[in-house]
Design a protein around this motif. Structure first.
Motif, PDB file in Angstrom:
ATOM      1  N   ASP A 107       0.836  -1.200   0.000  1.00 27.61           N
ATOM      2  CA  ASP A 107       0.000   0.000   0.000  1.00 27.61           C
ATOM      3  C   ASP A 107       0.871   1.251   0.000  1.00 27.61           C
ATOM      4  O   ASP A 107       0.578   2.234  -0.697  1.00 27.61           O
ATOM      5  N   ASP A 108       1.952   1.219   0.760  1.00 24.86           N
ATOM      6  CA  ASP A 108       2.852   2.368   0.836  1.00 24.86           C
ATOM      7  C   ASP A 108       3.508   2.641  -0.514  1.00 24.86           C
ATOM      8  O   ASP A 108       3.697   3.799  -0.897  1.00 24.86           O
TER       9      ASP A 108
ATOM     10  N   PHE B 155       2.187   2.101  -3.439  1.00 27.73           N
ATOM     11  CA  PHE B 155       1.184   2.764  -4.270  1.00 27.73           C
ATOM     12  C   PHE B 155       1.067   4.237  -3.897  1.00 27.73           C
ATOM     13  O   PHE B 155       0.999   5.097  -4.781  1.00 27.73           O
ATOM     14  N   ILE B 156       1.031   4.530  -2.611  1.00 30.16           N
ATOM     15  CA  ILE B 156       0.903   5.920  -2.170  1.00 30.16           C
ATOM     16  C   ILE B 156       2.106   6.739  -2.649  1.00 30.16           C
ATOM     17  O   ILE B 156       1.950   7.877  -3.132  1.00 30.16           O
ATOM     18  N   LYS B 157       3.297   6.164  -2.566  1.00 30.08           N
ATOM     19  CA  LYS B 157       4.503   6.874  -2.996  1.00 30.08           C
ATOM     20  C   LYS B 157       4.531   7.091  -4.514  1.00 30.08           C
ATOM     21  O   LYS B 157       5.179   8.020  -4.997  1.00 30.08           O
TER      22      LYS B 157
ATOM     23  N   LYS C  85       1.853   7.753  -6.280  1.00 31.23           N
ATOM     24  CA  LYS C  85       0.664   8.533  -6.650  1.00 31.23           C
ATOM     25  C   LYS C  85       1.026   9.778  -7.453  1.00 31.23           C
ATOM     26  O   LYS C  85       0.439  10.027  -8.529  1.00 31.23           O
TER      27      LYS C  85
ATOM     28  N   LEU D 142      -3.967   4.746  -9.962  1.00 31.78           N
ATOM     29  CA  LEU D 142      -4.608   5.798  -9.178  1.00 31.78           C
ATOM     30  C   LEU D 142      -5.958   5.362  -8.636  1.00 31.78           C
ATOM     31  O   LEU D 142      -6.389   5.826  -7.568  1.00 31.78           O
TER      32      LEU D 142
ATOM     33  N   HIS E 104      -6.522   2.334  -7.586  1.00 32.63           N
ATOM     34  CA  HIS E 104      -6.157   1.547  -6.404  1.00 32.63           C
ATOM     35  C   HIS E 104      -5.845   2.477  -5.232  1.00 32.63           C
ATOM     36  O   HIS E 104      -6.257   2.213  -4.091  1.00 32.63           O
ATOM     37  N   VAL E 105      -5.125   3.555  -5.519  1.00 32.82           N
ATOM     38  CA  VAL E 105      -4.835   4.536  -4.471  1.00 32.82           C
ATOM     39  C   VAL E 105      -6.135   5.134  -3.937  1.00 32.82           C
ATOM     40  O   VAL E 105      -6.298   5.320  -2.729  1.00 32.82           O
TER      41      VAL E 105
ATOM     42  N   LEU F 266      -7.680   2.803  -1.546  1.00 31.01           N
ATOM     43  CA  LEU F 266      -6.938   2.824  -0.283  1.00 31.01           C
ATOM     44  C   LEU F 266      -7.308   4.052   0.547  1.00 31.01           C
ATOM     45  O   LEU F 266      -7.398   3.981   1.777  1.00 31.01           O
ATOM     46  N   GLU F 267      -7.486   5.188  -0.141  1.00 35.86           N
ATOM     47  CA  GLU F 267      -7.754   6.450   0.554  1.00 35.86           C
ATOM     48  C   GLU F 267      -9.247   6.736   0.689  1.00 35.86           C
ATOM     49  O   GLU F 267      -9.622   7.808   1.186  1.00 35.86           O
TER      50      GLU F 267
ATOM     51  N   GLU G 193     -10.876  -2.949  -8.959  1.00 41.42           N
ATOM     52  CA  GLU G 193     -10.805  -1.861  -7.988  1.00 41.42           C
ATOM     53  C   GLU G 193     -12.199  -1.371  -7.615  1.00 41.42           C
ATOM     54  O   GLU G 193     -12.488  -1.092  -6.441  1.00 41.42           O
TER      55      GLU G 193
END
Length: 340
Positions: free
Chosen positions: A208-209, A211-213, A215, A239, A241-242, A245-246, A271
């Motif tokens: 997950d981290d 993916f966030i990085k 973004k 995006l 998927h991000v 997550l968010e 997704e």
């Protein structure tokens, strides 16, 4: 018979390097091992196997290290190998026969089958596929055409029946994703191929981290007018998927619509299914997981059109109390996994 240099870049490969080099003894005429900072017995093992060992300060760029290893070769052809590869006896004999046959041909690149790729969820979707592995060290350019003559620039490529066994010890996604981030931070423009590889690496092995990085890079990519449709769809899947997550519904809608400008991908359907499953809207989730499995195709991770949406359908039906339907989808998922 032509001569062959094997050129390798390694770091902390004491567990597998010896097996790799020993499988090449009697086939290659020169072993070149470029070490990028090992702290174990990698260099000692290489020397014991008869390799010439060189040090290279790691720059974060695999191409720089690979180019340096190639620059040290002196034979007719260069075989590019990794430490977690090996040849069994049948393919050793095929390689020796290739060395005899290629002498009469003007071949620039020989492709070989790379096998066992799906171990540890590598970035590749298929277990066996051709890769360029043997390269002519010095290429002689020739003029062609009787009029308006020009130098032939296209390499002569042939496919061999040699199978290379890949025995990865671990998933390298963390290392590779860090390299992608460094390239982006350094201002490097990622080619269409690397853009695809970055997105695939995220879906196949990213946290997950990770993916966030990623973004910010893919946000810029999604609105980059120099990027093609395929790249925009890849960025949109990352995006989306991000967004899941968010828990960002507007972003999920934005990027799912970008993907839907052409046929929607299985990744995007998955997704959307995950988003609705997280909201406990199981009926809506079922629609999207079903589309991912049966109505669309994957563009990054083939499992998103095979076993993963079927397993997701199973968990949806189980949540609805339909154990029989859930079991059916789990059986289908198992069949998909075996089929790969």
């Amino acid at each position: 018979m032509v001569t062959v240099s094997v050129c390798m870049i390694v770091k902390n490969e004491e567990e597998c390097l010896g097996r790799c080099l020993k499988s090449l003894q009697g086939i290659v005429d020169e072993m070149i091992v470029v070490d990028t900072g090992s702290t174990d017995k990698t260099k000692e093992i290489a020397k014991e196997c008869g390799a010439k060992v060189y040090d290279f300060k790691w720059t974060g760029d695999f191409s720089e290290a690979r180019n340096y290893s190639f620059s040290l070769a002196t034979c007719d052809y260069i075989y590019a190998a990794d430490a977690d590869e090996e040849l069994d006896e049948e393919n050793r004999q095929r390689f020796l026969k290739l060395k005899e046959d290629i002498e009469e041909l003007d071949i620039d690149i020989v492709q070989m089958y790379y096998c066992n790729q799906l171990s540890f969820r590598t970035v590749y979707n298929y277990d066996r596929e051709l890769r360029p592995k043997l390269f002519k060290r010095v290429r002689h350019f020739v003029w062609e055409d009787p009029i308006h003559e020009q130098v032939s620039l296209e390499p002569v490529v042939c496919n061999s029946d040699i199978e290379i066994i890949h025995r990865p010890r671990e998933n390298h996604a963390g290392r590779d994703l860090a390299s992608f981030r460094k390239a982006v931070d350094d201002g490097r423009y990622l080619s269409k191929r690397l853009h695809n590889m970055y997105a695939r690496e995220l879906f196949m092995g990213g946290t997950d981290d990770d993916f966030i990085k990623a973004k910010e890079f893919f946000e810029k990519s999604a609105c980059d007018t120099n990027r093609g449709v395929d790249e925009i769809k890849e960025a949109s899947c990352v995006l989306a998927h991000v967004a899941v997550l968010e828990d960002d519904a507007p972003a999920l809608l934005k990027y799912s619509l970008k993907d839907a400008t052409t046929e929607m991908s299985s990744e995007m359907c998955y997704e959307l299914g995950e988003y609705y499953y997280g909201k406990k809207d199981y009926d809506e989730a079922i629609i999207w997981f079903f589309n991912g499995a049966y109505e669309c195709e994957s563009i990054l991770d083939i499992k998103k059109s095979k076993e993963l949406p079927r397993l997701a359908l199973a968990k949806c039906y189980r949540a609805l109390g339909n154990e029989e339907q859930a079991a059916d989808y789990e059986r289908e998922a198992a069949e998909c996994e075996k089929g790969e």
